[in-house]
Write an enzyme that holds these catalytic residues in place. Structure first.
Site, short mmCIF file in Angstrom:
data_model
loop_
_atom_site.label_atom_id
_atom_site.label_comp_id
_atom_site.label_asym_id
_atom_site.label_seq_id
_atom_site.Cartn_x
_atom_site.Cartn_y
_atom_site.Cartn_z
N LYS A 48 -3.92 -11.55 -6.89
CA LYS A 48 -5.21 -11.78 -6.25
C LYS A 48 -6.25 -10.82 -6.85
CE LYS A 48 -5.90 -8.73 -2.32
NZ LYS A 48 -6.56 -8.53 -1.06
N LYS B 150 -10.35 -5.40 -5.18
CA LYS B 150 -11.38 -4.42 -5.54
C LYS B 150 -10.77 -3.11 -6.05
CE LYS B 150 -12.06 -3.65 -0.63
NZ LYS B 150 -12.67 -4.12 0.51
N LYS C 251 0.83 -1.21 0.00
CA LYS C 251 0.00 0.00 0.00
C LYS C 251 0.86 1.26 0.00
CE LYS C 251 -4.45 -1.76 1.27
NZ LYS C 251 -5.61 -1.80 2.14
P1 ATP Z 1 -8.00 -4.21 -1.33
O1 ATP Z 1 -7.89 -5.18 -2.45
O2 ATP Z 1 -8.69 -2.95 -1.67
O3 ATP Z 1 -6.71 -4.01 -0.58
P2 ATP Z 1 -9.45 -6.34 -0.19
O4 ATP Z 1 -10.22 -6.68 -1.40
O5 ATP Z 1 -8.35 -7.22 0.26
O6 ATP Z 1 -8.94 -4.85 -0.25
P3 ATP Z 1 -10.54 -6.31 2.45
O7 ATP Z 1 -11.65 -5.55 3.03
O8 ATP Z 1 -9.19 -5.88 2.88
O9 ATP Z 1 -10.58 -6.23 0.91
O10 ATP Z 1 -10.72 -7.86 2.69
C1 ATP Z 1 -11.87 -8.47 3.19
C2 ATP Z 1 -11.72 -9.97 3.24
O11 ATP Z 1 -11.70 -10.52 1.93
C3 ATP Z 1 -10.44 -10.48 3.90
O12 ATP Z 1 -10.75 -11.61 4.69
C4 ATP Z 1 -9.58 -10.89 2.75
O13 ATP Z 1 -8.65 -11.88 3.11
C5 ATP Z 1 -10.60 -11.40 1.77
N1 ATP Z 1 -10.16 -11.32 0.38
C6 ATP Z 1 -9.84 -10.20 -0.29
N2 ATP Z 1 -9.48 -10.48 -1.56
C7 ATP Z 1 -9.58 -11.84 -1.69
C8 ATP Z 1 -9.35 -12.74 -2.76
N3 ATP Z 1 -8.94 -12.32 -3.96
N4 ATP Z 1 -9.56 -14.06 -2.55
C9 ATP Z 1 -9.97 -14.51 -1.34
N5 ATP Z 1 -10.20 -13.70 -0.29
C10 ATP Z 1 -10.02 -12.38 -0.44
#
Ligand code: ATP
Ligand code: LTN
Length: 332
Positions: free
Chosen positions: A195, A198, A113
């Site tokens: 991964k 969003k 980040k």
């Molecule tokens: P960003 O991508 O904006 O950094 P994020 O998508 O990781 O954020 P968070 O709110 O940080 O979103 O994550 C919420 C939950 O979703 C966490 O438990 C995280 O491990 C899970 N998660 C996020 N992306 C994935 C993914 N691609 N596959 C599986 N689990 C995910």
């Protein structure tokens, strides 16, 4: 035996993807049946990157509606907004004093980040894991169901708990991450090595929980696969296909082996269409329910008020214990 308390959260920082759903929220549903669960909207974590205030407020309610639409039941678990329980910030302060700057600088997400938001490497971004440790430890949590990317943060929460207990005497339950064997890391549809996130700049890389059927089908149609023709689960060689099989299995409730069988001898085009349809079919009722709940402002407000009150009571108990241990005067 497993202890009974479960804690997890998602940041209301953007549109949720099916990665968030499959890796996290979906796995909470079974847990609420036989565990004491706390699920938060982590809006305090969200402001570690810049957020538009009006949008953050709106997204927080949308996330709450999505939790409910996915099947979380406020009678069975505690759903609340993190900033409504002041003990999170209070415990974070104490935990900061048993956490080292060096360990925070080494966190993968902090490094990522910092690179992505080079103009805003604020103290909160660095302190993010300590706030997360405070979230978890406040509720004497045993299990933390999250996606793979959060394991390092749960590890640090464990380290902090053990360190605090050693220094001040038994205070915190030492938590453990609960990572599902399947779906803990949903990959980008455009680059299976990354991964699904969003905040990806490529709109075809991720499927949002709010995408309509046509958009879902289009994104899967464009998903990157490989030059072969075999539909087989082999993450190392066939990242794209394996990811699609995982998503298909998650949305149909089948195992990956069953999914492989469904498509034996079929072509990639047909497979991608079927995955898109399974996802669109799975999302439709959730989207309808989310929209319905968002109209019911009073209901939503009631759920969050009751959740905040329950969380507050549990958090107050732990914080008071912590304050006693560290020697804070509490008016006694
Ligand atoms: P960003 O991508 O904006 O950094 P994020 O998508 O990781 O954020 P968070 O709110 O940080 O979103 O994550 C919420 C939950 O979703 C966490 O438990 C995280 O491990 C899970 N998660 C996020 N992306 C994935 C993914 N691609 N596959 C599986 N689990 C995910
Ligand atoms: N950082 C988490 C969200 C989060 C969380 C938590 C998860 C905030 N506090 C406590 C589990 C337990 C993320 O998923 N990015």
């Amino acid at each position: 035996m497993d202890g009974n308390t479960v804690y997890s959260a998602v940041q209301p920082s953007g549109n949720l993807t099916i990665g968030n759903y499959v890796g996290s929220i979906r796995n909470w549903l079974a847990l609420q049946e036989d565990h004491n669960c706390f699920f938060a909207m982590a809006n305090m974590h969200a402001i570690t990157v810049r957020q538009d205030p009006a949008e953050l407020r709106r997204r927080t309610l949308e996330l709450a509606a999505l939790y409910l639409a996915c099947g979380l039941d406020p009678e069975k678990c505690t759903l609340y907004v993190q900033s409504q329980v002041p003990q999170h910030a209070e415990l974070m302060w104490v935990l900061n004093t048993v956490t080292y700057v060096g360990e925070m600088e080494r966190m993968t997400q902090f490094k990522d980040k910092s690179a992505r938001h080079a103009d805003n490497i604020n103290m909160g971004l660095m302190d993010y894991p300590v706030l997360m440790a405070a979230d978890i430890l406040l509720y004497q949590t045993d299990l933390v169901p999250v996606g793979q990317d959060q394991t390092q943060h749960v590890e640090i929460a464990r380290d902090i708990a053990v360190r605090f207990n050693n220094r001040f005497g038994e205070t915190f339950t030492v938590p453990r991450a609960l990572i599902m064997k399947q779906g803990a890391k949903i990959a980008s549809l455009q680059d299976p090595a990354r991964k699904m996130s969003k905040s990806d700049e490529n709109p075809n890389a991720c499927v949002f929980m709010t995408d309509d059927r046509e958009t879902v089908l289009r994104k899967f149609k464009r998903a990157v696969t490989d030059s072969g023709s075999e539909i087989r689960f082999a993450p190392a060689e066939k990242g794209g296909i394996s990811n699609l099989l995982t998503i298909y299995a998650a949305f149909t409730g089948k195992t990956v082996e069953e999914a492989e069988k469904d498509f034996a001898g079929k072509g990639y085009g047909e497979f991608k269409l079927a995955v898109g349809e399974a996802v669109a079919d799975g999302l439709a009722p959730i989207q309808a329910e989310r929209a319905r709940i968002l109209q019911e402002k009073e209901y939503l407000r009631g759920v969050l008020a009751a959740g905040a009150e329950r969380a507050f009571k549990a958090a107050r108990k732990t914080l008071s214990k912590v304050y006693r241990k560290v020697g804070f005067y509490q008016g006694e």
